[in-house]
Design a protein around this motif. Sequence first.
Motif, PDB file in Angstrom:
ATOM      1  N   MET A 131     -39.587 -29.269 -11.199  1.00 44.65           N
ATOM      2  CA  MET A 131     -39.105 -28.230 -10.291  1.00 44.65           C
ATOM      3  C   MET A 131     -40.014 -27.011 -10.342  1.00 44.65           C
ATOM      4  O   MET A 131     -40.267 -26.351  -9.325  1.00 44.65           O
ATOM      5  CB  MET A 131     -37.663 -27.865 -10.636  1.00 44.65           C
ATOM      6  CG  MET A 131     -36.675 -29.010 -10.418  1.00 44.65           C
ATOM      7  SD  MET A 131     -35.012 -28.707 -11.071  1.00 44.65           S
ATOM      8  CE  MET A 131     -34.360 -27.580  -9.826  1.00 44.65           C
ATOM      9  N   GLY A 132     -40.525 -26.705 -11.531  1.00 41.01           N
ATOM     10  CA  GLY A 132     -41.412 -25.560 -11.691  1.00 41.01           C
ATOM     11  C   GLY A 132     -42.754 -25.753 -11.006  1.00 41.01           C
ATOM     12  O   GLY A 132     -43.435 -24.770 -10.656  1.00 41.01           O
ATOM     13  N   ALA A 133     -43.173 -27.006 -10.809  1.00 45.87           N
ATOM     14  CA  ALA A 133     -44.441 -27.281 -10.121  1.00 45.87           C
ATOM     15  C   ALA A 133     -44.323 -27.110  -8.610  1.00 45.87           C
ATOM     16  O   ALA A 133     -45.336 -27.116  -7.907  1.00 45.87           O
ATOM     17  CB  ALA A 133     -44.903 -28.697 -10.451  1.00 45.87           C
ATOM     18  N   PHE A 165     -41.078 -19.770 -14.428  1.00 41.18           N
ATOM     19  CA  PHE A 165     -40.876 -20.347 -13.098  1.00 41.18           C
ATOM     20  C   PHE A 165     -39.879 -19.494 -12.320  1.00 41.18           C
ATOM     21  O   PHE A 165     -38.720 -19.877 -12.140  1.00 41.18           O
ATOM     22  CB  PHE A 165     -40.348 -21.780 -13.206  1.00 41.18           C
ATOM     23  CG  PHE A 165     -41.226 -22.725 -13.979  1.00 41.18           C
ATOM     24  CD1 PHE A 165     -42.538 -22.941 -13.601  1.00 41.18           C
ATOM     25  CD2 PHE A 165     -40.723 -23.394 -15.090  1.00 41.18           C
ATOM     26  CE1 PHE A 165     -43.348 -23.826 -14.310  1.00 41.18           C
ATOM     27  CE2 PHE A 165     -41.515 -24.275 -15.802  1.00 41.18           C
ATOM     28  CZ  PHE A 165     -42.838 -24.493 -15.417  1.00 41.18           C
ATOM     29  N   PRO A 166     -40.277 -18.328 -11.846  1.00 41.85           N
ATOM     30  CA  PRO A 166     -39.312 -17.418 -11.213  1.00 41.85           C
ATOM     31  C   PRO A 166     -38.674 -17.968  -9.941  1.00 41.85           C
ATOM     32  O   PRO A 166     -37.666 -17.426  -9.491  1.00 41.85           O
ATOM     33  CB  PRO A 166     -40.140 -16.162 -10.930  1.00 41.85           C
ATOM     34  CG  PRO A 166     -41.562 -16.600 -10.971  1.00 41.85           C
ATOM     35  CD  PRO A 166     -41.626 -17.729 -11.937  1.00 41.85           C
ATOM     36  N   GLN A 167     -39.223 -19.021  -9.378  1.00 39.15           N
ATOM     37  CA  GLN A 167     -38.609 -19.620  -8.187  1.00 39.15           C
ATOM     38  C   GLN A 167     -37.379 -20.469  -8.525  1.00 39.15           C
ATOM     39  O   GLN A 167     -36.634 -20.865  -7.631  1.00 39.15           O
ATOM     40  CB  GLN A 167     -39.627 -20.476  -7.418  1.00 39.15           C
ATOM     41  CG  GLN A 167     -39.970 -21.828  -8.056  1.00 39.15           C
ATOM     42  CD  GLN A 167     -41.070 -21.761  -9.095  1.00 39.15           C
ATOM     43  OE1 GLN A 167     -41.226 -20.761  -9.781  1.00 39.15           O
ATOM     44  NE2 GLN A 167     -41.837 -22.837  -9.219  1.00 39.15           N
ATOM     45  N   ILE A 168     -37.153 -20.728  -9.829  1.00 37.11           N
ATOM     46  CA  ILE A 168     -35.989 -21.510 -10.251  1.00 37.11           C
ATOM     47  C   ILE A 168     -34.872 -20.558 -10.673  1.00 37.11           C
ATOM     48  O   ILE A 168     -35.001 -19.832 -11.660  1.00 37.11           O
ATOM     49  CB  ILE A 168     -36.315 -22.457 -11.423  1.00 37.11           C
ATOM     50  CG1 ILE A 168     -37.450 -23.416 -11.077  1.00 37.11           C
ATOM     51  CG2 ILE A 168     -35.068 -23.252 -11.812  1.00 37.11           C
ATOM     52  CD1 ILE A 168     -37.849 -24.340 -12.225  1.00 37.11           C
ATOM     53  N   ALA A 169     -33.790 -20.552  -9.923  1.00 37.73           N
ATOM     54  CA  ALA A 169     -32.601 -19.799 -10.320  1.00 37.73           C
ATOM     55  C   ALA A 169     -31.788 -20.655 -11.288  1.00 37.73           C
ATOM     56  O   ALA A 169     -31.785 -21.885 -11.192  1.00 37.73           O
ATOM     57  CB  ALA A 169     -31.765 -19.451  -9.100  1.00 37.73           C
ATOM     58  N   THR A 204     -33.999 -29.778  -5.264  1.00 34.80           N
ATOM     59  CA  THR A 204     -33.695 -28.369  -5.007  1.00 34.80           C
ATOM     60  C   THR A 204     -32.529 -27.879  -5.846  1.00 34.80           C
ATOM     61  O   THR A 204     -32.509 -26.727  -6.287  1.00 34.80           O
ATOM     62  CB  THR A 204     -33.378 -28.148  -3.518  1.00 34.80           C
ATOM     63  OG1 THR A 204     -34.503 -28.562  -2.748  1.00 34.80           O
ATOM     64  CG2 THR A 204     -33.074 -26.693  -3.206  1.00 34.80           C
ATOM     65  N   VAL A 205     -31.538 -28.738  -6.062  1.00 37.99           N
ATOM     66  CA  VAL A 205     -30.369 -28.380  -6.872  1.00 37.99           C
ATOM     67  C   VAL A 205     -30.196 -29.426  -7.966  1.00 37.99           C
ATOM     68  O   VAL A 205     -30.103 -30.621  -7.678  1.00 37.99           O
ATOM     69  CB  VAL A 205     -29.088 -28.289  -6.024  1.00 37.99           C
ATOM     70  CG1 VAL A 205     -27.864 -28.048  -6.921  1.00 37.99           C
ATOM     71  CG2 VAL A 205     -29.202 -27.185  -4.980  1.00 37.99           C
ATOM     72  N   LEU A 206     -30.176 -28.972  -9.204  1.00 44.11           N
ATOM     73  CA  LEU A 206     -29.880 -29.834 -10.350  1.00 44.11           C
ATOM     74  C   LEU A 206     -28.578 -29.364 -10.958  1.00 44.11           C
ATOM     75  O   LEU A 206     -28.468 -28.207 -11.375  1.00 44.11           O
ATOM     76  CB  LEU A 206     -30.996 -29.754 -11.391  1.00 44.11           C
ATOM     77  CG  LEU A 206     -30.703 -30.425 -12.742  1.00 44.11           C
ATOM     78  CD1 LEU A 206     -30.528 -31.930 -12.588  1.00 44.11           C
ATOM     79  CD2 LEU A 206     -31.810 -30.107 -13.760  1.00 44.11           C
ATOM     80  N   SER A 266     -35.494 -23.174  -5.988  1.00 49.40           N
ATOM     81  CA  SER A 266     -34.591 -24.240  -6.420  1.00 49.40           C
ATOM     82  C   SER A 266     -33.562 -23.628  -7.355  1.00 49.40           C
ATOM     83  O   SER A 266     -33.644 -22.457  -7.722  1.00 49.40           O
ATOM     84  CB  SER A 266     -35.364 -25.369  -7.102  1.00 49.40           C
ATOM     85  OG  SER A 266     -36.120 -24.885  -8.194  1.00 49.40           O
ATOM     86  N   HIS A 267     -32.573 -24.428  -7.741  1.00 51.00           N
ATOM     87  CA  HIS A 267     -31.459 -23.877  -8.506  1.00 51.00           C
ATOM     88  C   HIS A 267     -30.960 -24.915  -9.501  1.00 51.00           C
ATOM     89  O   HIS A 267     -30.737 -26.079  -9.146  1.00 51.00           O
ATOM     90  CB  HIS A 267     -30.313 -23.487  -7.557  1.00 51.00           C
ATOM     91  CG  HIS A 267     -29.458 -22.382  -8.083  1.00 51.00           C
ATOM     92  ND1 HIS A 267     -29.313 -21.164  -7.443  1.00 51.00           N
ATOM     93  CD2 HIS A 267     -28.695 -22.294  -9.207  1.00 51.00           C
ATOM     94  CE1 HIS A 267     -28.505 -20.385  -8.127  1.00 51.00           C
ATOM     95  NE2 HIS A 267     -28.114 -21.059  -9.209  1.00 51.00           N
TER      96      HIS A 267
END
Length: 274
Positions: free
Chosen positions: A131-133, A180-184, A87-89, A138-139
Amino acid sequence: MRLEDLRGRTAVVTGAGSGIGEGAARYAASLGMNVVLADVAAERLGAVAAELRAGGAAVLAVPTDVRDAAAVDALAEAAYAEYGEVTVLLNNAGLESLGFTWEVPADEWRRVIDVNLLGVFHGLRSFVPRMGADPRPSHIVNTCSVGGIAITPRMTAYAASKHGVQALTESVYLECAEAFPQIAVSVFSPGQVATRIFEDAPVHEQTADDAGFWRDQIREGMTPDEAAKLLFDGIARDDFWILTHPEAFERLASKRARVLGEKLRPDALFDGRN
């Protein structure tokens, strides 16, 4: 992303054996996250992992040289095998170097660039597709520095790498928004934080005075645990710019903007230590 929503999720932190990375790992654990720790210094990494496990955290420690793309691939594979998601990298591993550009040994220059800039690229390359899958939010946070917007002679390897991290992060922000718009995506730009970065920097005869100055200065800085709290507060607010010292950042950014906007010579606003 609310901090309470991070409980039971997974954070991956590079450069977790000391400094901001250690502080971030500790803070993630305090939120109830699974924590994947990566650092090239296996002994430091083991000590941090043992401390967090003693406090009840779920921890996976993976000795990793972020200069090595295959090693970072292995880090991602280990994280997903253990916890099934990230979730966080936090691409945080970093090194400092001091001295006039022409006096820095070539292997030292290359090591700083490879850790600070290529290490971030390797983290993005290994984790973003995974993360994109995952459709869940996620961030990604890339640790830059106020050095990423400043003019910093006698730290040119560090400055060049951090200006690169700044540009890389802005570009990846736009790419993730498209793909991947769900990745901030955020850039973490700390100012003076009391880490080991100058303790670990190679010291040569011609750089001893600079090393002593910066080691004394940084000891007076914010603690890594305080910086880590600000980092996670920025994640919660979905900030792109996450800062530890906003006033210092504004001062340096304003000077840099004037140099660029007015096409000034680099020394027009330089005060000796920036």
